[in-house]
Scaffold this motif. Structure first.
Motif, PDB file in Angstrom:
ATOM      1  N   ALA A  45      84.187   8.567  96.628  1.00 25.13           N
ATOM      2  CA  ALA A  45      84.885   9.138  95.456  1.00 25.13           C
ATOM      3  C   ALA A  45      84.545  10.617  95.309  1.00 25.13           C
ATOM      4  N   HIS A  46      83.269  10.957  95.524  1.00 28.21           N
ATOM      5  CA  HIS A  46      82.869  12.367  95.411  1.00 28.21           C
ATOM      6  C   HIS A  46      83.629  13.227  96.410  1.00 28.21           C
ATOM      7  N   ASP A  47      83.713  12.748  97.655  1.00 33.43           N
ATOM      8  CA  ASP A  47      84.379  13.574  98.674  1.00 33.43           C
ATOM      9  C   ASP A  47      85.846  13.774  98.330  1.00 33.43           C
ATOM     10  N   ARG A  48      86.493  12.738  97.808  1.00 34.81           N
ATOM     11  CA  ARG A  48      87.910  12.851  97.437  1.00 34.81           C
ATOM     12  C   ARG A  48      88.072  13.820  96.254  1.00 34.81           C
ATOM     13  N   ILE A  49      87.196  13.645  95.250  1.00 37.87           N
ATOM     14  CA  ILE A  49      87.308  14.480  94.032  1.00 37.87           C
ATOM     15  C   ILE A  49      87.079  15.947  94.382  1.00 37.87           C
ATOM     16  N   ARG A  50      86.083  16.255  95.219  1.00 36.39           N
ATOM     17  CA  ARG A  50      85.793  17.677  95.530  1.00 36.39           C
ATOM     18  C   ARG A  50      86.907  18.287  96.384  1.00 36.39           C
ATOM     19  N   LYS A  51      87.740  17.406  96.996  1.00 36.55           N
ATOM     20  CA  LYS A  51      88.891  17.908  97.767  1.00 36.55           C
ATOM     21  C   LYS A  51      90.154  17.941  96.909  1.00 36.55           C
ATOM     22  N   GLY A  52      89.967  17.598  95.607  1.00 40.90           N
ATOM     23  CA  GLY A  52      91.129  17.620  94.718  1.00 40.90           C
ATOM     24  C   GLY A  52      92.020  16.401  94.867  1.00 40.90           C
ATOM     25  N   LEU A  53      91.447  15.349  95.472  1.00 38.60           N
ATOM     26  CA  LEU A  53      92.229  14.122  95.684  1.00 38.60           C
ATOM     27  C   LEU A  53      91.779  13.049  94.693  1.00 38.60           C
ATOM     28  N   GLU A  54      92.633  12.082  94.445  1.00 41.63           N
ATOM     29  CA  GLU A  54      92.277  10.956  93.586  1.00 41.63           C
ATOM     30  C   GLU A  54      91.319  10.030  94.347  1.00 41.63           C
ATOM     31  N   PRO A  55      90.265   9.520  93.687  1.00 43.15           N
ATOM     32  CA  PRO A  55      89.420   8.526  94.371  1.00 43.15           C
ATOM     33  C   PRO A  55      90.254   7.309  94.763  1.00 43.15           C
ATOM     34  N   VAL A  56      89.877   6.653  95.855  1.00 46.19           N
ATOM     35  CA  VAL A  56      90.589   5.463  96.327  1.00 46.19           C
ATOM     36  C   VAL A  56      89.836   4.222  95.850  1.00 46.19           C
ATOM     37  N   GLU A  57      90.525   3.313  95.197  1.00 48.72           N
ATOM     38  CA  GLU A  57      89.897   2.076  94.714  1.00 48.72           C
ATOM     39  C   GLU A  57      89.347   1.269  95.895  1.00 48.72           C
ATOM     40  N   PRO A  58      88.197   0.616  95.740  1.00 52.13           N
ATOM     41  CA  PRO A  58      87.683  -0.243  96.824  1.00 52.13           C
ATOM     42  C   PRO A  58      88.715  -1.304  97.203  1.00 52.13           C
ATOM     43  N   ASN A  59      88.756  -1.634  98.487  1.00 54.48           N
ATOM     44  CA  ASN A  59      89.704  -2.632  98.996  1.00 54.48           C
ATOM     45  C   ASN A  59      88.948  -3.930  99.286  1.00 54.48           C
ATOM     46  N   PRO A  60      89.156  -4.969  98.475  1.00 57.52           N
ATOM     47  CA  PRO A  60      88.377  -6.216  98.629  1.00 57.52           C
ATOM     48  C   PRO A  60      88.696  -6.974  99.926  1.00 57.52           C
ATOM     49  N   ASN A  61      89.732  -6.504 100.629  1.00 61.28           N
ATOM     50  CA  ASN A  61      90.076  -7.205 101.883  1.00 61.28           C
ATOM     51  C   ASN A  61      89.341  -6.628 103.092  1.00 61.28           C
ATOM     52  N   LEU A  62      88.600  -5.547 102.859  1.00 63.30           N
ATOM     53  CA  LEU A  62      87.908  -4.912 103.989  1.00 63.30           C
ATOM     54  C   LEU A  62      86.408  -5.173 103.918  1.00 63.30           C
ATOM     55  N   THR A  63      85.750  -5.110 105.076  1.00 63.80           N
ATOM     56  CA  THR A  63      84.292  -5.287 105.113  1.00 63.80           C
ATOM     57  C   THR A  63      83.631  -4.079 104.437  1.00 63.80           C
ATOM     58  N   HIS A  64      82.319  -4.176 104.280  1.00 62.56           N
ATOM     59  CA  HIS A  64      81.557  -3.086 103.651  1.00 62.56           C
ATOM     60  C   HIS A  64      81.809  -1.768 104.391  1.00 62.56           C
ATOM     61  N   ALA A  65      81.695  -1.816 105.703  1.00 58.40           N
ATOM     62  CA  ALA A  65      81.854  -0.595 106.515  1.00 58.40           C
ATOM     63  C   ALA A  65      83.304  -0.133 106.511  1.00 58.40           C
ATOM     64  N   GLY A  66      84.224  -1.083 106.684  1.00 60.53           N
ATOM     65  CA  GLY A  66      85.646  -0.724 106.717  1.00 60.53           C
ATOM     66  C   GLY A  66      86.099  -0.148 105.393  1.00 60.53           C
ATOM     67  N   ASN A  67      85.608  -0.743 104.293  1.00 54.94           N
ATOM     68  CA  ASN A  67      86.006  -0.261 102.969  1.00 54.94           C
ATOM     69  C   ASN A  67      85.494   1.144 102.711  1.00 54.94           C
ATOM     70  N   PHE A  68      84.278   1.463 103.210  1.00 56.39           N
ATOM     71  CA  PHE A  68      83.751   2.831 103.017  1.00 56.39           C
ATOM     72  C   PHE A  68      84.695   3.848 103.665  1.00 56.39           C
ATOM     73  N   LEU A  69      85.070   3.596 104.907  1.00 60.29           N
ATOM     74  CA  LEU A  69      85.963   4.542 105.611  1.00 60.29           C
ATOM     75  C   LEU A  69      87.333   4.577 104.940  1.00 60.29           C
ATOM     76  N   TYR A  70      87.783   3.429 104.445  1.00 59.24           N
ATOM     77  CA  TYR A  70      89.090   3.370 103.750  1.00 59.24           C
ATOM     78  C   TYR A  70      89.062   4.242 102.493  1.00 59.24           C
ATOM     79  N   MET A  71      87.968   4.130 101.701  1.00 67.74           N
ATOM     80  CA  MET A  71      87.877   4.907 100.457  1.00 67.74           C
ATOM     81  C   MET A  71      87.683   6.393 100.752  1.00 67.74           C
ATOM     82  N   LEU A  72      87.076   6.688 101.900  1.00 68.06           N
ATOM     83  CA  LEU A  72      86.818   8.092 102.256  1.00 68.06           C
ATOM     84  C   LEU A  72      88.112   8.779 102.692  1.00 68.06           C
ATOM     85  N   PHE A  73      88.913   8.078 103.495  1.00 67.91           N
ATOM     86  CA  PHE A  73      90.085   8.723 104.108  1.00 67.91           C
ATOM     87  C   PHE A  73      91.421   8.255 103.527  1.00 67.91           C
ATOM     88  N   GLY A  74      91.392   7.213 102.703  1.00 71.82           N
ATOM     89  CA  GLY A  74      92.644   6.764 102.085  1.00 71.82           C
ATOM     90  C   GLY A  74      93.553   6.013 103.024  1.00 71.82           C
TER      91      GLY A  74
END
Ligand code: SDX
Length: 380
Positions: free
Chosen positions: A139-168
């Motif tokens: 969320a921090h990386d998205r906000i500092r880039k002026g982007l909306e944070p990405v909601e966690p995706n309950p269908n992804l694993t811990h690692a997959g969800n981190f990359l999903y929230m980071l890159f959208g």
């Protein structure tokens, strides 16, 4: 050696055994690492971060039903309260580790178990922090880039969800596996500086959030967790593989340190490094950027003479190239180390609580003795 007063200093607490543990075995002479008896080579290649967190905090590798229940709880706990997101927005220009430290501190105010230091509550809090920390970093990386944070995706694993929230966008299977292996390799490592820091905080009967905040602070230093970013900076300065040898020699001849090498405990190769070496090469080839692995390989070759002094690559040496090739911002490399290590810090806090004794070493005083106090009006 004891000094004239018969006191033997143990600076850096080097070689000092603090206590007993059942969670992490390290043989630095041969480069062996076990989490609760399981070899890191098996865990890195055959398990998942979720299984490893269960092993570390619930003491056993889960069966399928246990893993599904455990994983569901972790997925459920990924969201962070709106006021914490607001705090992240307020401090968005700070370093990602400072934002993580601040947000974890703020999360304490929203944790129902915050005043409960029982082992069971501490494990519940540690699991919530393990689940929420990736959301903070992304969320921090998205906000500092002026982007909306990405909601966690309950269908992804811990690692997959981190990359999903980071890159959208959903990561590939390979990218998810890479991140998962990296989290496993960073999950626990005995009384390293940040875990020891967490233990000191726990030894005063303080709470888990305070211990994890302190651990984040200790991990931030380049001598501990900050090396991956420095390795990538070094690789960019080297520029091409044929420069590696001269670069290393100049650095060392001027008393410098080659980042990603050396370790207080390992005097053989860090058993975690190899799991990232092959993946760094494969990812570099897949991304059409083989030069980074080639530079690192030449650097490792240049450092071979130092192996006689017990200086080998450590876990951070190849990690930086992987994060870079995954387009993760350089200043966020160290936050990834922290995301993996939260279960390890929690485990050290739980072990400290379970056989607690205040950690309070001594200092040998070498200053003046019994000086006469001169009143201010009479001081020259
Ligand atoms: C991690 O403790 C853990 O478990 C940590 C960790 C974990 O999972 O939590 O494994 C993760 O922190 C890995 C380390 C990441 N840091 C780096 O890569 C930074 C570069 N490495 C170092 O600065 C150093 O190796 C330390 C800090 C990691 C360990 O240093 P020590 O044990 O305090 O050893 P030292 O500084 O006293 O060095 C001993 C000798 C010295 O030479 P002499 O003065 O005896 O001639 O080894 C040399 C040092 O100059 N040396 C290096 C070197 N690291 C040590 N020489 C060149 N390059 C290096 N990287």
């Amino acid at each position: 050696m004891p000094d004239a007063s018969g006191i033997e200093l143990k600076r850096g607490l080097s070689g000092v055994y603090l206590d007993r543990t059942e969670s992490c075995f390290i043989d630095g002479e041969v480069g062996k690492l076990l989490y609760r008896g399981y070899n890191i080579h098996d865990l890195a290649e055959k398990s998942s971060f979720e299984e490893v967190v269960h092993l570390l905090l619930k003491e056993t590798l889960p069966n399928s039903d246990e893993l599904n229940t455990f994983d569901r709880e972790l997925r459920h706990d990924r969201t962070i309260p709106a006021p914490v997101l607001e705090i992240i927005s307020q401090v968005k220009d700070a370093h990602p580790m400072d934002v993580l430290r601040t947000a974890i501190s703020a999360l304490a105010a929203f944790d129902p178990d915050v005043r409960d230091n029982s082992i069971e509550a501490t494990i519940r809090k540690g699991l919530r922090l393990t689940a929420k920390a990736p959301t903070i970093v992304a969320a921090h990386d998205r906000i500092r880039k002026g982007l909306e944070p990405v909601e966690p995706n309950p269908n992804l694993t811990h690692a997959g969800n981190f990359l999903y929230m980071l890159f959208g966008k959903e990561p590939t299977e390979e990218e998810t596996k890479l991140m998962d292996v990296d989290f496993i390799l960073h999950a626990e490592h005995g009384a390293n500086a940040s875990a020891f820091t967490a233990r000191v905080v726990a030894s005063t009967n303080s709470d888990l959030h305070s211990a994890v905040v302190a651990g984040v602070g200790a991990l931030k230093g380049p001598a501990h967790g900050g090396a991956a970013e420095e390795v990538m900076t070094m690789s960019e300065e080297i520029g091409s593989p044929e420069n590696a040898d001269e670069y290393a020699r100049n650095l060392l001849d001027n008393g410098g340190r080659v980042m990603g090498f050396g370790h207080r405990v390992y005097k053989a190769e860090d058993p975690r490094a190899g799991h990232l070496r092959d993946r760094s090469q494969k990812l570099g080839d897949a991304k059409g950027q083989p030069q980074w692995f080639e530079i690192l390989s030449h650097l490792q070759e240049a450092m071979k003479p130092y192996q006689a002094k017990g200086i080998h690559v450590n876990v951070d040496f190849f990690a930086g190239s992987i994060y870079y090739l995954l387009d993760i911002p350089d200043d966020t490399f160290i936050s990834i180390f922290a995301l993996g290590r939260i279960p390890g810090w929690t485990l050290n806090v739980v072990e400290q609580y379970s056989r607690n004794m205040l950690i309070r070493p001594l200092m040998e005083y070498t200053g003046p003795m019994d000086l006469e106090y001169v009143p201010l009006s009479e001081r020259g």
